[in-house]
Design a protein around this motif. Sequence first.
Motif, PDB file in Angstrom:
ATOM      1  N   TYR A  20       0.025  -1.665   7.841  1.00  0.00           N
ATOM      2  CA  TYR A  20      -0.646  -0.599   7.092  1.00  0.00           C
ATOM      3  C   TYR A  20       0.248   0.638   7.017  1.00  0.00           C
ATOM      4  CZ  TYR A  20      -4.097   3.206   6.423  1.00  0.00           C
ATOM      5  OH  TYR A  20      -4.778   4.322   6.002  1.00  0.00           O
ATOM      6  N   TRP A  21       0.829   1.019   8.148  1.00  0.00           N
ATOM      7  CA  TRP A  21       1.675   2.218   8.213  1.00  0.00           C
ATOM      8  C   TRP A  21       2.908   2.063   7.330  1.00  0.00           C
ATOM      9  CZ3 TRP A  21       6.504   4.003   9.397  1.00  0.00           C
ATOM     10  CH2 TRP A  21       6.612   5.354   9.723  1.00  0.00           C
ATOM     11  N   LEU A  22       3.568   0.913   7.418  1.00  0.00           N
ATOM     12  CA  LEU A  22       4.778   0.690   6.628  1.00  0.00           C
ATOM     13  C   LEU A  22       4.461   0.651   5.135  1.00  0.00           C
ATOM     14  CD1 LEU A  22       6.482  -1.959   8.935  1.00  0.00           C
ATOM     15  CD2 LEU A  22       7.322   0.357   8.453  1.00  0.00           C
ATOM     16  N   SER A  23       3.322   0.075   4.779  1.00  0.00           N
ATOM     17  CA  SER A  23       2.908   0.055   3.380  1.00  0.00           C
ATOM     18  C   SER A  23       2.685   1.472   2.870  1.00  0.00           C
ATOM     19  CB  SER A  23       1.623  -0.768   3.222  1.00  0.00           C
ATOM     20  OG  SER A  23       1.130  -0.704   1.894  1.00  0.00           O
ATOM     21  N   ARG A  24       1.994   2.267   3.660  1.00  0.00           N
ATOM     22  CA  ARG A  24       1.732   3.642   3.239  1.00  0.00           C
ATOM     23  C   ARG A  24       3.024   4.451   3.163  1.00  0.00           C
ATOM     24  NH1 ARG A  24      -2.509   8.087   5.873  1.00  0.00           N
ATOM     25  NH2 ARG A  24      -2.678   9.312   3.957  1.00  0.00           N
ATOM     26  N   SER A 156      -0.632   7.903  11.015  1.00  0.00           N
ATOM     27  CA  SER A 156      -0.727   7.584   9.596  1.00  0.00           C
ATOM     28  C   SER A 156      -0.279   8.764   8.752  1.00  0.00           C
ATOM     29  CB  SER A 156      -2.166   7.198   9.239  1.00  0.00           C
ATOM     30  OG  SER A 156      -2.292   6.904   7.865  1.00  0.00           O
ATOM     31  N   SER A 157      -0.604   9.969   9.200  1.00  0.00           N
ATOM     32  CA  SER A 157      -0.170  11.166   8.479  1.00  0.00           C
ATOM     33  C   SER A 157       1.338  11.322   8.520  1.00  0.00           C
ATOM     34  CB  SER A 157      -0.845  12.412   9.073  1.00  0.00           C
ATOM     35  OG  SER A 157      -2.240  12.383   8.862  1.00  0.00           O
ATOM     36  N   ILE A 158       1.974  10.844   9.615  1.00  0.00           N
ATOM     37  CA  ILE A 158       3.429  10.890   9.681  1.00  0.00           C
ATOM     38  C   ILE A 158       4.024  10.067   8.543  1.00  0.00           C
ATOM     39  CG2 ILE A 158       5.443  10.168  11.024  1.00  0.00           C
ATOM     40  CD1 ILE A 158       3.850  10.818  13.549  1.00  0.00           C
ATOM     41  N   VAL A 192       7.715  -3.072  -2.009  1.00  0.00           N
ATOM     42  CA  VAL A 192       7.728  -3.162  -0.545  1.00  0.00           C
ATOM     43  C   VAL A 192       6.343  -2.830   0.012  1.00  0.00           C
ATOM     44  CG1 VAL A 192       8.655  -2.121   1.569  1.00  0.00           C
ATOM     45  CG2 VAL A 192      10.191  -2.687  -0.326  1.00  0.00           C
ATOM     46  N   ALA A 193       5.721  -1.759  -0.504  1.00  0.00           N
ATOM     47  CA  ALA A 193       4.381  -1.388  -0.060  1.00  0.00           C
ATOM     48  C   ALA A 193       3.389  -2.516  -0.313  1.00  0.00           C
ATOM     49  CB  ALA A 193       3.924  -0.113  -0.772  1.00  0.00           C
ATOM     50  N   PHE A 198       0.014  -7.113   1.930  1.00  0.00           N
ATOM     51  CA  PHE A 198      -0.357  -8.526   2.006  1.00  0.00           C
ATOM     52  C   PHE A 198      -0.189  -9.080   3.422  1.00  0.00           C
ATOM     53  CE2 PHE A 198      -0.252  -8.798  -2.644  1.00  0.00           C
ATOM     54  CZ  PHE A 198      -1.290  -9.705  -2.869  1.00  0.00           C
ATOM     55  N   LEU A 199       0.579  -8.389   4.271  1.00  0.00           N
ATOM     56  CA  LEU A 199       0.778  -8.851   5.645  1.00  0.00           C
ATOM     57  C   LEU A 199      -0.378  -8.455   6.570  1.00  0.00           C
ATOM     58  CD1 LEU A 199       4.595  -8.150   6.192  1.00  0.00           C
ATOM     59  CD2 LEU A 199       3.467 -10.336   5.704  1.00  0.00           C
ATOM     60  N   ILE A 200      -1.284  -7.606   6.106  1.00  0.00           N
ATOM     61  CA  ILE A 200      -2.438  -7.230   6.922  1.00  0.00           C
ATOM     62  C   ILE A 200      -3.430  -8.385   6.932  1.00  0.00           C
ATOM     63  CG2 ILE A 200      -4.373  -5.631   7.186  1.00  0.00           C
ATOM     64  CD1 ILE A 200      -2.707  -3.493   5.875  1.00  0.00           C
ATOM     65  N   GLY A 201      -3.719  -8.880   8.131  1.00  0.00           N
ATOM     66  CA  GLY A 201      -4.648  -9.987   8.259  1.00  0.00           C
ATOM     67  C   GLY A 201      -6.093  -9.551   8.111  1.00  0.00           C
ATOM     68  N   PRO A 202      -7.023 -10.480   8.245  1.00  0.00           N
ATOM     69  CA  PRO A 202      -8.452 -10.149   8.119  1.00  0.00           C
ATOM     70  C   PRO A 202      -8.858  -9.072   9.116  1.00  0.00           C
ATOM     71  CG  PRO A 202      -8.123 -12.534   8.103  1.00  0.00           C
ATOM     72  CD  PRO A 202      -6.807 -11.915   8.477  1.00  0.00           C
TER      73      PRO A 202
END
Length: 450
Positions: A20-24, A156-158, A192-193, A198-202
Amino acid sequence: MNPTIDPHQHPFRIANFRAYWLSRFAGTIAVSAMSIVIGWQVYNLARETMDIRQAAFMLGMIGFAQFVPLFLLTPITGLVADSFDRRWIVRGTTTLLVLTAATLWLLTWSGHLTLGALFAAAVAFGVARAFSGPAYSALAPNLVPRAVLPTAIAISSIAWQVGTIAGPSVGGLLYAIHPEVAYGVATLLFLVALVFMFLIGPVAQPAAQTDHRPLARIIEGFTYVRRNRLVLATITLDLFAVLLAGATSLLPVYARDILHVGSQGLGVLAAGMGIGAAVTAIWFSIRPMSRNVGVKMLVAVIVFGIAILTFGVATPIVELIGLTPGTIAGFPIHPAFVLSLVALIVAGGADMISVYVRQSLIQLHTPDVMRGRVSAVSQLTISASNELGEFESGVMASLLGPVGAVVFGGVGAIAVTIGWARLFPELGAAKTFDPPEILETEPQHGEAKP
């Protein structure tokens, strides 16, 4: 939340949160780079046939073009975030951003870019943000234990703030190489985002509602915000303060016609607020705020207003003092540019304190089944303060000039904060982030928990 996760585990040790962080992070760099390039291109195209005030008004209209879809769609998108898989909502909106960036790259490369195309891209940005904002905000609390949510918000804000630092600088530098290079890199970053999303699981999410009363459920989100005075106060304070002091939309005007620093200087100025905000966010990720959170938020917004006011009058201040341009290590340095940058860094740090407190209070004072709708209400006010604030800045700049518009906004933000401290004593009384009781269930129709 998965019961096997340690409730005190650091967010970065959780795989879903890392993705999630890397996507954001990647998405924020791309958005920031595109925003600065679009603004620069709009202003330059407008200046070919318009004076400074008219071109500044066109910058405001770009903000308005993004705000309209956000305003029209936000009540629906909050319900969507509470009814469907939030991961797929973000995946869909990121795909739209990929297509938008790629289209601007093609038009720039072929020499067919027009103001109309830039405004169409701004509308597409507004649509994407309308759906992704509530989904992103509501997804984060599902990825980490409740005990570390404030830390997760800071981290997340970082991602957002570091992306805000890197994006404008990268966008300005790549634009100096060639405009389509900036759009090409933005397209790759959006991809990339998308991959990391898509790598975040259920993840745990409220059960889909089947009561067939969508309008009533939309209204419940607004009702909850209206009746929870602390949530209402934090949302509306940001709305009016940033609406008035949204000076960042006028950065192309300052870079080209006031400070005369060009596209590279524009990138540095645009990164200023992100620098201050990122440093503050890193500090909170190490030393989370825990006491007197309401008072600190009020003080931070006043400091934000003072910093924006200083940015607006940096050139007159330098001229009054009599400072002259010099050099550092062989590089030319203009005192007005340095003071403007310092003021923006301070404004970014103060704004991060406000964001940190606001997001923590809203997320922890809202039941999970309503987080999408309450986040949508929050996003609507944030959009009003940012995009509609850009429109307000453009209008005021056309009437008062760029400097007059920024000064008006800084003074207005200070006045609003003082008024809100009196109108909502709940802000000053908020000592910690903890709600009076753990909120787990959705209020009945027409009701809202305090």
